[in-house]
Write a protein that holds these residues in place. Sequence first.
Motif, PDB file in Angstrom:
ATOM      1  N   PHE A  53       0.835  -1.198   0.000  1.00  0.00           N
ATOM      2  CA  PHE A  53       0.000   0.000   0.000  1.00  0.00           C
ATOM      3  C   PHE A  53       0.871   1.251   0.000  1.00  0.00           C
ATOM      4  O   PHE A  53       1.980   1.244   0.532  1.00  0.00           O
ATOM      5  N   LEU A  54       0.321   2.317  -0.550  1.00  0.00           N
ATOM      6  CA  LEU A  54       0.954   3.628  -0.535  1.00  0.00           C
ATOM      7  C   LEU A  54      -0.034   4.612   0.080  1.00  0.00           C
ATOM      8  O   LEU A  54      -1.220   4.570  -0.251  1.00  0.00           O
ATOM      9  N   THR A  55       0.444   5.459   0.987  1.00  0.00           N
ATOM     10  CA  THR A  55      -0.407   6.507   1.540  1.00  0.00           C
ATOM     11  C   THR A  55       0.198   7.868   1.230  1.00  0.00           C
ATOM     12  O   THR A  55       1.420   8.031   1.227  1.00  0.00           O
ATOM     13  N   ILE A  56      -0.670   8.822   0.973  1.00  0.00           N
ATOM     14  CA  ILE A  56      -0.270  10.221   0.784  1.00  0.00           C
ATOM     15  C   ILE A  56      -1.157  11.060   1.695  1.00  0.00           C
ATOM     16  O   ILE A  56      -2.378  11.066   1.549  1.00  0.00           O
ATOM     17  N   ASP A  57      -0.529  11.728   2.655  1.00  0.00           N
ATOM     18  CA  ASP A  57      -1.234  12.625   3.570  1.00  0.00           C
ATOM     19  C   ASP A  57      -0.931  14.047   3.142  1.00  0.00           C
ATOM     20  O   ASP A  57       0.230  14.413   2.987  1.00  0.00           O
ATOM     21  N   ARG A  58      -1.971  14.852   2.964  1.00  0.00           N
ATOM     22  CA  ARG A  58      -1.797  16.231   2.496  1.00  0.00           C
ATOM     23  C   ARG A  58      -2.141  17.229   3.596  1.00  0.00           C
ATOM     24  O   ARG A  58      -3.182  17.112   4.243  1.00  0.00           O
ATOM     25  N   TRP A  59      -1.257  18.211   3.745  1.00  0.00           N
ATOM     26  CA  TRP A  59      -1.399  19.274   4.738  1.00  0.00           C
ATOM     27  C   TRP A  59      -1.199  20.608   4.046  1.00  0.00           C
ATOM     28  O   TRP A  59      -0.574  20.691   2.987  1.00  0.00           O
ATOM     29  N   ASP A  60      -1.701  21.674   4.665  1.00  0.00           N
ATOM     30  CA  ASP A  60      -1.501  23.024   4.124  1.00  0.00           C
ATOM     31  C   ASP A  60      -0.026  23.339   3.955  1.00  0.00           C
ATOM     32  O   ASP A  60       0.380  23.922   2.960  1.00  0.00           O
ATOM     33  N   SER A  61       0.760  22.961   4.962  1.00  0.00           N
ATOM     34  CA  SER A  61       2.175  23.329   4.973  1.00  0.00           C
ATOM     35  C   SER A  61       2.962  22.379   5.869  1.00  0.00           C
ATOM     36  O   SER A  61       2.375  21.664   6.696  1.00  0.00           O
ATOM     37  N   ARG A  62       4.254  22.417   5.720  1.00  0.00           N
ATOM     38  CA  ARG A  62       5.137  21.650   6.599  1.00  0.00           C
ATOM     39  C   ARG A  62       4.911  22.097   8.055  1.00  0.00           C
ATOM     40  O   ARG A  62       4.860  21.281   8.963  1.00  0.00           O
TER      41      ARG A  62
END
Length: 98
Positions: A53-62
């Motif tokens: 599996f691959l996960t990508i978590d997205r946030w506004d910024s570091r």
Amino acid sequence: MFQIVWVFQAAPERLGEFADAYGLDGGWVGLFREGAGYHDTELFQSQAEPSRFLTIDRWDSRRAYEEFRRERRSDYARLDAACEALTVREEFLGAFGE
């Protein structure tokens, strides 16, 4: 946009539990939703190797991600420990973007 990418080798006998924990209604997304600046998570299952599996978590910024990790350190560690038995291997592929 800041993105965190992981690849996991799920325990073959626990694929459903892994998908539940890391999917849209799972514990990880539930925890991340409590963080300011969290956008979403995508979970991809390999067609050739179903336990991968691959996960990508997205946030506004570091900064938003790092603040979340600092503020929720113990919750993150607790969930990570609870999910440890669901994987055989995990690899942090990187952090991308701002």
